[in-house]
Design a protein around this motif. Structure first.
Motif, mmCIF file in Angstrom:
data_model
loop_
_atom_site.group_PDB
_atom_site.id
_atom_site.type_symbol
_atom_site.label_atom_id
_atom_site.label_comp_id
_atom_site.label_asym_id
_atom_site.label_seq_id
_atom_site.Cartn_x
_atom_site.Cartn_y
_atom_site.Cartn_z
ATOM 1 N N MET A 160 0.803 -1.239 0.013
ATOM 2 C CA MET A 160 0.041 0.039 0.036
ATOM 3 C C MET A 160 0.946 1.322 0.021
ATOM 4 O O MET A 160 0.475 2.285 -0.586
ATOM 5 N N LEU A 161 1.892 1.108 0.826
ATOM 6 C CA LEU A 161 2.640 2.503 0.761
ATOM 7 C C LEU A 161 3.352 2.605 -0.517
ATOM 8 O O LEU A 161 3.418 3.852 -0.930
ATOM 9 N N ARG A 162 3.748 1.701 -0.962
ATOM 10 C CA ARG A 162 4.225 1.868 -2.464
ATOM 11 C C ARG A 162 3.534 2.035 -3.559
ATOM 12 O O ARG A 162 3.880 3.279 -4.436
ATOM 13 N N ASP A 163 2.243 1.784 -3.297
ATOM 14 C CA ASP A 163 1.203 2.412 -4.246
ATOM 15 C C ASP A 163 0.912 3.651 -4.057
ATOM 16 O O ASP A 163 0.659 4.479 -5.161
ATOM 17 N N TYR A 164 0.998 4.171 -2.905
ATOM 18 C CA TYR A 164 0.691 5.799 -2.664
ATOM 19 C C TYR A 164 2.104 6.375 -2.625
ATOM 20 O O TYR A 164 2.073 7.654 -2.238
ATOM 21 N N GLN A 165 3.301 5.716 -3.063
ATOM 22 C CA GLN A 165 4.374 6.494 -3.167
ATOM 23 C C GLN A 165 4.868 7.155 -1.856
ATOM 24 O O GLN A 165 5.605 8.025 -1.904
ATOM 25 N N ILE A 166 4.564 6.323 -0.780
ATOM 26 C CA ILE A 166 5.155 6.783 0.435
ATOM 27 C C ILE A 166 6.269 5.879 0.868
ATOM 28 O O ILE A 166 6.394 4.764 1.037
ATOM 29 N N GLN A 183 -3.383 9.480 6.778
ATOM 30 C CA GLN A 183 -4.049 10.611 6.149
ATOM 31 C C GLN A 183 -4.070 10.410 4.614
ATOM 32 O O GLN A 183 -5.066 10.247 3.883
ATOM 33 N N GLN A 184 -2.846 10.167 4.043
ATOM 34 C CA GLN A 184 -2.559 9.764 2.601
ATOM 35 C C GLN A 184 -3.085 8.375 2.331
ATOM 36 O O GLN A 184 -3.609 8.199 1.085
ATOM 37 N N THR A 185 -3.218 7.624 3.045
ATOM 38 C CA THR A 185 -3.824 6.020 2.746
ATOM 39 C C THR A 185 -5.123 5.995 3.270
ATOM 40 O O THR A 185 -5.682 5.055 2.824
ATOM 41 N N THR A 186 -5.772 6.920 3.667
ATOM 42 C CA THR A 186 -7.295 6.772 4.082
ATOM 43 C C THR A 186 -8.013 7.405 2.725
ATOM 44 O O THR A 186 -7.996 8.672 2.464
ATOM 45 N N LEU A 195 -15.033 5.167 1.731
ATOM 46 C CA LEU A 195 -13.648 5.005 1.885
ATOM 47 C C LEU A 195 -13.257 3.427 1.705
ATOM 48 O O LEU A 195 -14.144 2.562 1.921
ATOM 49 N N ASP A 196 -12.254 3.161 0.815
ATOM 50 C CA ASP A 196 -11.875 2.009 0.628
ATOM 51 C C ASP A 196 -10.410 1.345 1.137
ATOM 52 O O ASP A 196 -10.351 0.239 1.578
ATOM 53 N N THR A 197 -9.703 2.168 1.480
ATOM 54 C CA THR A 197 -8.179 2.101 2.065
ATOM 55 C C THR A 197 -8.187 2.997 3.289
ATOM 56 O O THR A 197 -8.651 4.068 3.378
ATOM 57 N N PHE A 198 -7.596 2.497 4.283
ATOM 58 C CA PHE A 198 -7.422 3.055 5.713
ATOM 59 C C PHE A 198 -5.900 3.163 6.351
ATOM 60 O O PHE A 198 -5.284 2.218 5.660
#
Length: 434
Positions: A160-166, A183-186, A195-198
């Motif tokens: 997930m962090l990779r997908d959001y470039q975090i 905040q970025q992943t919600t 909301l789909d991701t948290f």
């Protein structure tokens, strides 16, 4: 008559001679453990280390017979042991359930170890992690030795962090970093207004309190005192509120994490050891790549973890307390036995020298079946040096149920903190005095 007296005296001397030179029965020590994993996760051979430790003990004490009692499941072990103690049939050496430790120590069911420790020149308490050793202590008296420890850590969904470039958070990350990532992943990823991701699931006010330098329970002699007030706890509760507000009223679940929809979830090191390697990794979390990091530090605290520790003690009624001590030391203190925990168990060694040895990281990685672990043994060693014992005592469950209910209502109803926390502290301290 004199003749018969002489015969009787002769027979008596003969009997005494036979008794004197008749080989004595070998001493017998009984050891009680759980039949399944102490840590509540799958373990293919939970008795392997015990069996190897007993073999090592018997090479040094070949005349001693050790009987391993391992037929009781952990869920039933506490009741089984209590029955044995009440009937006076307890084993010489036995696992002590953490929730019963205070009770057994204060009721003198287990042997105080201070005299044995002080008389043993081959035993050095500084070789233990303080958090592990303290778990077997009540006041200034040791009633048990630690066997394995398990810290709670933060699982992170790296996919997930990779997908959001975090980027993955560093070991010294803070609440501010944690909130920013949550905040970025919600997000509503499919545009349906939901909301789909948290950001997080299972991160509690208790963990936030610890990471903001708050110990909810402290010991004053043999008494426990609750600390449920003050600006640092208020800050922890405010932080939990802010995380929950990101979810817009939705309550994430364990299934959301299992499906790869949550960035962070606290879990134990035993769960990490179980579900990171193949094949359990595929069965449990096959849809995303994950690892563990320390907890984020609050503004007044550090990156701390609670640690649960497996304890073992000696029966106060053991007929062979010195031999029981030597056996207990083999389980808890012997370097070779403790090192086996890295490859044959789900916890961590309680000796503080093992994780820093050159070959430990290699053997640990081989046992995990993975080469891309973010969490090194060096990082785990640091976590253990700074960790805090899991608060477990007789009134713990009732106290924490009361505190959870009270603080959950404070958070959900946005109640004022100061007066409510003062009231909670008074109620908890009254409970602890019972």
């Amino acid at each position: 008559m004199g003749k018969y007296i002489k015969i009787f005296i002769g027979l008596l001397f003969l009997i005494l001679a036979v008794i004197r030179f008749w080989p004595a029965s070998p001493p017998v020590l009984t050891v009680a453990i759980c039949a399944d994993s102490y840590w509540g996760v799958p373990d293919g051979h939970p008795t392997a280390i015990w069996e190897k430790a007993i073999e090592k003990f018997q090479t040094q004490h070949p005349n001693v017979q050790v009987k391993l009692i391992a037929g009781v499941q952990k869920a039933d072990y506490g009741e089984w042991l209590a029955e044995r103690l009440l009937s006076g049939q307890e084993p010489d050496v036995f696992l002590i359930p953490r929730e019963d430790f205070d009770n057994y120590a204060s009721k003198e069911a287990v042997l105080p170890l201070n005299n044995l420790i002080e008389a043993d020149s081959d035993f050095d308490t500084t070789l233990y992690y303080p958090v592990s050793l303290q778990s077997g202590q009540l006041g200034s008296t040791f009633y048990a030795l630690p066997l394995e420890s398990v810290p709670t850590l933060m699982f992170v969904n790296k996919t997930m962090l990779r997908d959001y470039q975090i980027p993955l958070p560093p070991p010294t990350w803070t609440w501010q970093d944690f909130y920013s990532i949550c905040q970025q992943t919600t997000q509503d990823t499919n545009g349906d207004g939901k909301l789909d991701t948290f950001g997080a699931y299972g991160y509690t006010w208790q963990q936030a309190a610890l990471d903001n330098n708050i110990l909810l329970f402290q010991t004053d002699g043999n008494n426990r005192i609750a600390h449920f007030e003050g600006p640092d706890l208020e800050a922890a509760i405010h932080f939990i509120r802010s995380l929950q507000e990101l979810n817009q009223g939705y309550r994430p679940t364990a299934r959301d994490f299992d499906l790869g929809h949550i960035a962070f979830r606290p879990l134990t090191f035993a769960e990490y050891r179980t579900y990171q390697p193949y094949p359990w990794r595929v069965k449990k979390y096959s849809s995303f790549d994950w690892d563990v990091v320390p907890f984020p530090a609050g503004p007044a605290g550090q990156n701390l973890s609670h640690v649960d520790t497996m304890l073992m003690g000696i029966s106060r009624h053991s007929k062979n307390p010195q031999l029981a001590w030597e056996l207990l030391k083999t389980f808890s203190y012997n370097h070779d036995v403790q090192k086996l925990i890295l490859t044959n168990s789900l916890g961590l060694p309680v000796r503080n020298d093992i994780l820093t040895e050159a070959d430990s990281q290699k053997s640990f990685q081989q046992s995990m079946g993975a080469t891309n672990q973010n969490l090194t043994l060096s990082a785990i060693h640091t976590i253990m040096l700074e960790a805090v014992p899991e608060p477990v005592f007789r009134q713990n469950q009732e106290a924490m149920e009361k505190a959870n209910s009270f603080i959950s209502r404070i958070i959900e109803e946005n109640l004022p903190l100061n007066n409510n926390l003062n009231q909670l502290q008074r109620e908890i301290n009254s409970l602890l005095l019972q």
